[in-house]
Design an enzyme around this catalytic site. Structure first.
Site, PDB file in Angstrom:
ATOM      1  N   VAL A  36      -0.448   6.585   4.168  1.00  0.00           N
ATOM      2  CA  VAL A  36       0.225   6.018   5.349  1.00  0.00           C
ATOM      3  C   VAL A  36       1.475   5.237   4.924  1.00  0.00           C
ATOM      4  O   VAL A  36       2.546   5.390   5.523  1.00  0.00           O
ATOM      5  CB  VAL A  36      -0.719   5.098   6.159  1.00  0.00           C
ATOM      6  N   GLY A  37       1.322   4.419   3.875  1.00  0.00           N
ATOM      7  CA  GLY A  37       2.450   3.597   3.431  1.00  0.00           C
ATOM      8  C   GLY A  37       3.640   4.439   3.019  1.00  0.00           C
ATOM      9  O   GLY A  37       4.782   4.163   3.417  1.00  0.00           O
ATOM     10  N   GLY A  78       0.877  -1.185   0.000  1.00  0.00           N
ATOM     11  CA  GLY A  78       0.000   0.000   0.000  1.00  0.00           C
ATOM     12  C   GLY A  78       0.908   1.227   0.000  1.00  0.00           C
ATOM     13  O   GLY A  78       1.533   1.540   1.011  1.00  0.00           O
ATOM     14  N   ALA A  79       0.993   1.879  -1.175  1.00  0.00           N
ATOM     15  CA  ALA A  79       1.866   3.050  -1.301  1.00  0.00           C
ATOM     16  C   ALA A  79       1.040   4.327  -1.240  1.00  0.00           C
ATOM     17  O   ALA A  79       1.335   5.313  -1.902  1.00  0.00           O
ATOM     18  CB  ALA A  79       2.645   2.972  -2.617  1.00  0.00           C
ATOM     19  N   ASP A 100       2.179  -1.660  -4.535  1.00  0.00           N
ATOM     20  CA  ASP A 100       0.794  -1.189  -4.674  1.00  0.00           C
ATOM     21  C   ASP A 100       0.240  -1.752  -5.969  1.00  0.00           C
ATOM     22  O   ASP A 100       0.991  -2.118  -6.873  1.00  0.00           O
ATOM     23  CB  ASP A 100       0.762   0.349  -4.698  1.00  0.00           C
ATOM     24  N   HIS A 131      -9.306  -0.239  18.430  1.00  0.00           N
ATOM     25  CA  HIS A 131      -9.008   1.027  17.760  1.00  0.00           C
ATOM     26  C   HIS A 131     -10.299   1.534  17.119  1.00  0.00           C
ATOM     27  O   HIS A 131     -10.510   1.437  15.933  1.00  0.00           O
ATOM     28  CB  HIS A 131      -7.929   0.788  16.702  1.00  0.00           C
ATOM     29  N   ARG A 146      -1.474  10.656  20.244  1.00  0.00           N
ATOM     30  CA  ARG A 146      -2.521  11.697  20.149  1.00  0.00           C
ATOM     31  C   ARG A 146      -2.876  12.207  21.553  1.00  0.00           C
ATOM     32  O   ARG A 146      -2.961  13.413  21.785  1.00  0.00           O
ATOM     33  CB  ARG A 146      -3.779  11.123  19.484  1.00  0.00           C
ATOM     34  N   ARG A 197     -14.703   3.414  11.333  1.00  0.00           N
ATOM     35  CA  ARG A 197     -13.693   2.468  10.827  1.00  0.00           C
ATOM     36  C   ARG A 197     -14.364   1.160  10.429  1.00  0.00           C
ATOM     37  O   ARG A 197     -13.940   0.486   9.492  1.00  0.00           O
ATOM     38  CB  ARG A 197     -12.629   2.217  11.896  1.00  0.00           C
ATOM     39  N   VAL A 232      -2.011  -2.259   9.437  1.00  0.00           N
ATOM     40  CA  VAL A 232      -2.438  -0.870   9.662  1.00  0.00           C
ATOM     41  C   VAL A 232      -3.876  -0.652   9.175  1.00  0.00           C
ATOM     42  O   VAL A 232      -4.625   0.161   9.704  1.00  0.00           O
ATOM     43  CB  VAL A 232      -1.477   0.111   8.926  1.00  0.00           C
TER      44      VAL A 232
HETATM   45  N1  LIG Z   1      -4.384   1.659  12.311  1.00  0.00           N
HETATM   46  C1  LIG Z   1      -4.426   2.962  12.290  1.00  0.00           C
HETATM   47  O1  LIG Z   1      -4.252   3.616  13.319  1.00  0.00           O
HETATM   48  C2  LIG Z   1      -4.652   3.677  10.990  1.00  0.00           C
HETATM   49  C3  LIG Z   1      -4.338   5.034  10.850  1.00  0.00           C
HETATM   50  C4  LIG Z   1      -4.539   5.649   9.607  1.00  0.00           C
HETATM   51  C5  LIG Z   1      -5.044   4.910   8.539  1.00  0.00           C
HETATM   52  N2  LIG Z   1      -5.356   3.610   8.721  1.00  0.00           N
HETATM   53  C6  LIG Z   1      -5.894   2.792   7.632  1.00  0.00           C
HETATM   54  O2  LIG Z   1      -4.834   2.490   6.728  1.00  0.00           O
HETATM   55  C7  LIG Z   1      -5.377   2.258   5.427  1.00  0.00           C
HETATM   56  C8  LIG Z   1      -4.616   3.088   4.400  1.00  0.00           C
HETATM   57  O3  LIG Z   1      -4.851   4.461   4.621  1.00  0.00           O
HETATM   58  P1  LIG Z   1      -4.219   5.547   3.605  1.00  0.00           P
HETATM   59  O4  LIG Z   1      -4.584   6.873   4.149  1.00  0.00           O
HETATM   60  O5  LIG Z   1      -2.791   5.227   3.334  1.00  0.00           O
HETATM   61  O6  LIG Z   1      -5.097   5.233   2.296  1.00  0.00           O
HETATM   62  P2  LIG Z   1      -4.724   5.558   0.780  1.00  0.00           P
HETATM   63  O7  LIG Z   1      -5.975   5.477  -0.004  1.00  0.00           O
HETATM   64  O8  LIG Z   1      -3.899   6.785   0.712  1.00  0.00           O
HETATM   65  O9  LIG Z   1      -3.774   4.322   0.375  1.00  0.00           O
HETATM   66  C9  LIG Z   1      -4.213   3.020   0.264  1.00  0.00           C
HETATM   67  C10 LIG Z   1      -3.406   2.361  -0.850  1.00  0.00           C
HETATM   68  O10 LIG Z   1      -3.705   0.959  -0.869  1.00  0.00           O
HETATM   69  C11 LIG Z   1      -3.614   0.562  -2.224  1.00  0.00           C
HETATM   70  N3  LIG Z   1      -4.233  -0.754  -2.420  1.00  0.00           N
HETATM   71  C12 LIG Z   1      -5.557  -1.078  -2.454  1.00  0.00           C
HETATM   72  N4  LIG Z   1      -5.680  -2.409  -2.642  1.00  0.00           N
HETATM   73  C13 LIG Z   1      -4.431  -2.935  -2.705  1.00  0.00           C
HETATM   74  C14 LIG Z   1      -3.911  -4.243  -2.877  1.00  0.00           C
HETATM   75  N5  LIG Z   1      -4.708  -5.304  -3.013  1.00  0.00           N
HETATM   76  N6  LIG Z   1      -2.549  -4.403  -2.900  1.00  0.00           N
HETATM   77  C15 LIG Z   1      -1.733  -3.339  -2.757  1.00  0.00           C
HETATM   78  N7  LIG Z   1      -2.176  -2.076  -2.593  1.00  0.00           N
HETATM   79  C16 LIG Z   1      -3.500  -1.883  -2.563  1.00  0.00           C
HETATM   80  C17 LIG Z   1      -4.287   1.692  -2.993  1.00  0.00           C
HETATM   81  O11 LIG Z   1      -3.947   1.676  -4.367  1.00  0.00           O
HETATM   82  C18 LIG Z   1      -3.732   2.912  -2.255  1.00  0.00           C
HETATM   83  O12 LIG Z   1      -2.541   3.394  -2.854  1.00  0.00           O
HETATM   84  C19 LIG Z   1      -6.881   2.578   5.544  1.00  0.00           C
HETATM   85  O13 LIG Z   1      -7.610   1.385   5.740  1.00  0.00           O
HETATM   86  C20 LIG Z   1      -6.948   3.446   6.781  1.00  0.00           C
HETATM   87  O14 LIG Z   1      -8.220   3.399   7.405  1.00  0.00           O
HETATM   88  C21 LIG Z   1      -5.170   2.977   9.910  1.00  0.00           C
END
Ligand SMILES: NC(=O)c1ccc[n+]([C@@H]2O[C@H](COP(=O)([O-])OP(=O)(O)OC[C@H]3O[C@@H](n4cnc5c(N)ncnc54)[C@H](O)[C@@H]3O)[C@@H](O)[C@H]2O)c1
Length: 306
Positions: A11-12, A7-8, A32, A174, A150, A87, A117
């Site tokens: 967050v990634g 996941g790029a 990704d 969470h 936070r 969530r 994540v």
């Molecule tokens: N645990 C936590 O505290 C926390 C905090 C923030 C975000 N998150 C979660 O993290 C996730 C990502 O958030 P984000 O802001 O980076 O979202 P984002 O949309 O910016 O990035 C998600 C990425 O995942 C990619 N993706 C989708 N399916 C895929 C697959 N099968 N293989 C590889 N890549 C794939 C997408 O192309 C996209 O680039 C969300 O589910 C969000 O709710 C969790």
């Protein structure tokens, strides 16, 4: 050490940048499904490294085979929240994404520690553990580190104390039922409940619970990523450097705190093999009741996917 981040997105990429800046790995792989995105972000991050005196190499790819031999795999692939969503609303779409990734991790990085994540976090971590069949010490959810940073932020803004003098503890799922533990939260070694009046403490606790939603509401098109990315890296650092820090992470409980077959946020020590120790705190009746409620709400969502 080779670290892969699946996941790029926001967050990634934030986590990847920080891992490379801190030179926590020799090699970082950003994967990704979006063509060009991981490649472009990796190249951009690579070009920042001379400015950080870091020799970490980062590669972006759409090919899961590139995660081969990773010691740590971070999974951020999935859909983030939009305003008005909880969530849990992300459940089905993200569960399918996680399931589609599991086979690749099992095939190419069978000995890795997986940091999950993707939200809803405790449920996605549960799916990851069950579907990979990995040892429970090897699948860890990132949430408590974020929730407690936070809480520390809001305490620092309220009291003017230095962040390094503030310890905060947030347990549970969470989600809206997370449990910021005021009695275990300290400023200069003194419980916050001795420093601030109860209604102020409750306000800070509630702002922590709503910490993610507050940002979603402002951003409108996605959710928080700088602090989440930094929280992932705090966990990676603990694993790589075995620094014995107690961090709050979502881990599989097998009787600890009185819960079974559930992922829930608790204090743990991480090391090169994953979860080294689950730290069991003494909770008062009120805290235990809140944690029970939080565990119930996680179990309820798990039962939906069953
Ligand atoms: N645990 C936590 O505290 C926390 C905090 C923030 C975000 N998150 C979660 O993290 C996730 C990502 O958030 P984000 O802001 O980076 O979202 P984002 O949309 O910016 O990035 C998600 C990425 O995942 C990619 N993706 C989708 N399916 C895929 C697959 N099968 N293989 C590889 N890549 C794939 C997408 O192309 C996209 O680039 C969300 O589910 C969000 O709710 C969790």
């Amino acid at each position: 050490m080779k670290i892969s981040i699946i996941g790029a997105g926001n967050v990634g990429a934030s986590a990847a940048l920080k891992v490379c800046e801190k030179e926590l790995a020799e090699e970082v792989v950003l994967v990704d499904i979006a063509e060009g995105v991981p490649q472009g972000k990796a190249l951009d991050i690579q070009q920042a490294m001379p400015l950080n005196n870091s020799n970490t190499r980062i590669k972006g790819t759409n090919d899961y085979a590139e995660i081969n031999g990773s010691g740590i795999v971070v999974v951020t692939a999935g859909v983030p929240r939009k305003p008005g969503m909880t969530r849990e609303d992300l459940l089905n779409v993200n569960a399918n994404i996680i399931k589609s990734i599991v086979g690749h991790i099992k095939k190419h990085a069978p000995d890795s520690i997986v940091i999950v994540v993707t939200n809803p976090l405790d449920i996605m971590s549960y799916i990851m553990l069950k579907e990979t069949g990995f040892d429970k010490s090897k699948v860890i959810g990132m949430a408590g580190v974020l929730d407690s940073t936070r809480f520390r932020t809001f305490i620092a803004l309220e009291t003017g104390a230095k962040v390094e003098d503030i310890e905060a503890m947030v347990l549970g799922g969470h989600g809206d039922s997370m449990v910021p533990l005021a009695a275990h939260t300290k400023v200069d070694g003194k419980p916050i409940t001795d420093i601030l009046p109860p209604e102020k403490v409750e306000k800070l606790v509630q702002r922590t619970r709503d910490g993610g939603a507050e940002i979603v509401k402002l951003l409108k098109t996605g959710s928080a990523f700088y602090a989440p990315g930094a929280s992932v890296v705090e966990m990676i650092e603990s694993i790589v450097n075995e620094n014995e820090k107690v961090l709050q992470c979502s881990v599989y409980l097998d009787g600890e705190y009185g819960y079974e077959d559930i992922f829930l946020g608790v204090p743990v020590r991480l090391g090169s093999d994953g979860v080294k120790e689950i730290v069991v705190l003494e909770l008062n009746d009120k805290e235990q009741e809140l944690l029970d409620r939080s565990a119930e709400s996680v179990k309820e969502v798990v039962s939906k996917i069953r």
